[in-house]
Write an enzyme that holds these catalytic residues in place. Structure first.
Site, PDB file in Angstrom:
ATOM      1  N   GLU A  30      49.577  -1.479   4.220  1.00 47.67           N
ATOM      2  CA  GLU A  30      49.140  -0.807   2.975  1.00 47.67           C
ATOM      3  C   GLU A  30      47.992  -1.560   2.466  1.00 47.67           C
ATOM      4  O   GLU A  30      47.484  -2.047   1.351  1.00 47.67           O
ATOM      5  CB  GLU A  30      50.027  -0.978   1.923  1.00 47.67           C
ATOM      6  CG  GLU A  30      51.425  -0.249   2.273  1.00 47.67           C
ATOM      7  CD  GLU A  30      52.582  -0.013   1.293  1.00 47.67           C
ATOM      8  OE1 GLU A  30      52.095  -0.746   0.125  1.00 47.67           O
ATOM      9  OE2 GLU A  30      53.638   0.514   1.338  1.00 47.67           O
TER      10      GLU A  30
ATOM     11  N   GLU B 272      58.646   5.018   8.310  1.00 46.10           N
ATOM     12  CA  GLU B 272      59.606   4.905   7.260  1.00 46.10           C
ATOM     13  C   GLU B 272      59.725   6.383   6.611  1.00 46.10           C
ATOM     14  O   GLU B 272      59.387   6.534   5.358  1.00 46.10           O
ATOM     15  CB  GLU B 272      58.740   4.151   6.030  1.00 46.10           C
ATOM     16  CG  GLU B 272      58.479   2.676   6.558  1.00 46.10           C
ATOM     17  CD  GLU B 272      57.792   1.877   5.347  1.00 46.10           C
ATOM     18  OE1 GLU B 272      57.944   2.195   4.273  1.00 46.10           O
ATOM     19  OE2 GLU B 272      57.050   0.907   5.983  1.00 46.10           O
TER      20      GLU B 272
HETATM   21  C1  XIL Z   1      60.927  -1.073  -0.225  1.00 42.72           C
HETATM   22  C2  XIL Z   1      62.388  -1.150   0.214  1.00 42.72           C
HETATM   23  O1  XIL Z   1      62.869   0.196   0.660  1.00 42.72           O
HETATM   24  C3  XIL Z   1      63.157  -1.474  -1.357  1.00 42.72           C
HETATM   25  O2  XIL Z   1      64.407  -1.836  -0.868  1.00 42.72           O
HETATM   26  C4  XIL Z   1      62.197  -2.609  -1.907  1.00 42.72           C
HETATM   27  O3  XIL Z   1      62.671  -2.709  -3.135  1.00 42.72           O
HETATM   28  C5  XIL Z   1      60.763  -2.326  -2.021  1.00 42.72           C
HETATM   29  O4  XIL Z   1      60.360  -1.885  -0.673  1.00 42.72           O
HETATM   30  N1  XIL Z   1      56.525   0.937   1.737  1.00 42.72           N
HETATM   31  C6  XIL Z   1      56.884  -0.255   2.620  1.00 42.72           C
HETATM   32  C7  XIL Z   1      58.199  -0.666   2.523  1.00 42.72           C
HETATM   33  O5  XIL Z   1      56.072  -0.639   3.768  1.00 42.72           O
HETATM   34  O6  XIL Z   1      58.408  -1.937   2.737  1.00 42.72           O
HETATM   35  C8  XIL Z   1      58.813  -0.527   1.108  1.00 42.72           C
HETATM   36  O7  XIL Z   1      60.363  -0.832   0.912  1.00 42.72           O
HETATM   37  C9  XIL Z   1      58.798   0.987   0.874  1.00 42.72           C
HETATM   38  C10 XIL Z   1      57.303   1.335   0.716  1.00 42.72           C
END
Ligand code: XIL
Length: 395
Positions: A173, A278
């Site tokens: 990110e 994701e």
């Molecule tokens: C999220 C997790 O799923 C949650 O449990 C945590 O509270 C916050 O982070 N982008 C990413 C992930 O790269 O690491 C994030 O994961 C979601 C968005």
């Protein structure tokens, strides 16, 4: 009957107007019965990983309960269905490297052991990210000190997991929505060079690990161009980037299938692999779509923003299954460009989307329900794959 056969003489526009609602209902009823979300034909394959074995890894993000094996029910589903794992949280800097001079490898070591024992592709998430960031990064004033601490952070992690972690989200990110660089602490302290340095430092320690840049909204054209510019700049310095991770936090109607496909094509032109890192598809209203919407307390318990607390209506279940099918259709079409598709969580009850971007909602974004039973979406993508293979063999 005859009137339809002999259109010219007997079917007048007024008859058509009369017939139309009847035909419409017939089509709707037949569609509904073909896609009843609770009826599933028997499948030839036993799991997701078997179904897509020849195409790409099928991954899942693991929470703490699965990693420490206290949630054995979930763990069993993970072992049966998936051949790649990502840690949902425990490899982020705040957890794994809480103090400048001390690491906390306990959970991460359990995580990789689980992957090794079960012969899974292990993905490391993530080396450099402004969020869930260990507080010591913020405490370092001096830029040179910051740079050297960041180098150590990357190299220590890469070394600890060398030969074990198969691929890394090296940077997560780093981009704004318009494709410019996010003004993170890394950019502020190290300038834009932090990006190429992060990839260089990781590959120096573990040259065999596959190195990814990972971000959300990677289908957004401006951000996509920014990612492409960024990766090209790193490559021009002779530093390798192996892949682009498109996070895939998507919705029922966005991004469009065209944008998803176009993005996969454009990223792969960089000579890198594309991973969907994701994946989850929210079925709930998106507060960012509502003009002038503030994500505030007011939204939290409103029925409008949280409409399915008592279960997902069949019609939405079907919509979700069709959306997954359409998306996987693109993945299969471009399987030569795709290394891995990872779901961000196992069952709906475990999804972070129950708490983001509005806390306390009931979302249904994944392939397994709250009892870890496969949903219509699960069957839709396996069914798609079976049809895809049949077509390949007949062609
Ligand atoms: C999220 C997790 O799923 C949650 O449990 C945590 O509270 C916050 O982070 N982008 C990413 C992930 O790269 O690491 C994030 O994961 C979601 C968005």
């Amino acid at each position: 009957m005859t009137c339809i056969a002999n259109k010219k003489t007997i079917v007048t526009p007024s008859i058509l107007r009369l017939l139309f609602p009847i035909l419409f209902i017939i089509v709707l009823v037949s569609l509904e019965s073909c896609s009843n979300p609770n009826e599933h034909k028997s499948l030839e394959v036993e799991s997701l990983k078997d179904a897509f074995e020849k195409d790409f890894y099928i991954g899942v993000a693991l929470n703490g309960g699965i990693i420490d094996q206290s949630d054995s029910t979930s763990l069993n589903v993970v072992k049966k269905e998936f051949n790649s794992i990502t840690a949902e949280n425990i490899m982020k800097s705040a957890i794994i490297h809480p103090k400048l001079d001390s690491f906390n490898f306990e959970m991460a070591d359990k995580f990789v052991a689980l992957g090794k024992t079960n012969d899974m592709h292990i993905h490391g998430h993530t080396l450099i990210w402004h969020s869930q960031l260990s507080p010591w990064f913020q405490d370092i004033e001096d830029s040179l000190e910051f740079k050297s601490a960041t180098e150590n952070h990357i190299k220590d992690l890469a070394l600890h997991f060398k030969g074990i972690v198969n691929s890394w989200d090296v940077v997560n990110e780093a981009l704004n929505e318009d494709g410019t660089l996010r003004n993170s602490i890394f950019l502020k302290k190290m300038g834009a060079d932090y990006l190429s340095l992060a990839f260089k430092w990781t590959s120096e320690i573990d040259p065999d690990a596959k190195l990814y840049y990972n971000d959300y909204n990677m289908t957004n054209p401006e951000k996509r161009q920014g990612a492409i510019r960024m990766v090209k700049k790193i490559q021009e310095q002779g530093i390798k980037v192996d892949g682009i991770g498109m996070q895939g936090h998507w919705h029922l109607n966005s991004p469009s299938l065209e944008e998803i496909e176009q993005s996969i094509l454009e990223y792969s032109k960089l000579g890198v692999q594309v991973a969907i890192t994701e994946l989850d598809i929210s079925v709930l209203p998106n507060p960012w779509d509502l003009e002038g919407a503030e994500i505030s307390q007011n939204f939290e318990n409103s029925e409008k923003m949280n409409p399915y607390t008592k279960g997902l209506p069949d019609s939405v279940q079907i919509q979700l299954a069709n959306r997954y099918k359409d998306i996987f259709n693109i993945f299969l079409k471009h399987k030569d460009k795709i290394s891995r598709v990872t779901f961000w969580g196992l069952g709906d009850g475990q999804s972070w989307l129950n708490g983001f971007p509005i806390r306390g909602r009931t979302n249904y974004p994944l392939l397994f329900d709250r009892n870890l039973k496969p949903k219509a979406a699960y069957y839709s993508i396996i069914g798609l794959k079976e049809k895809f293979d049949q077509l390949q063999t007949t062609n």
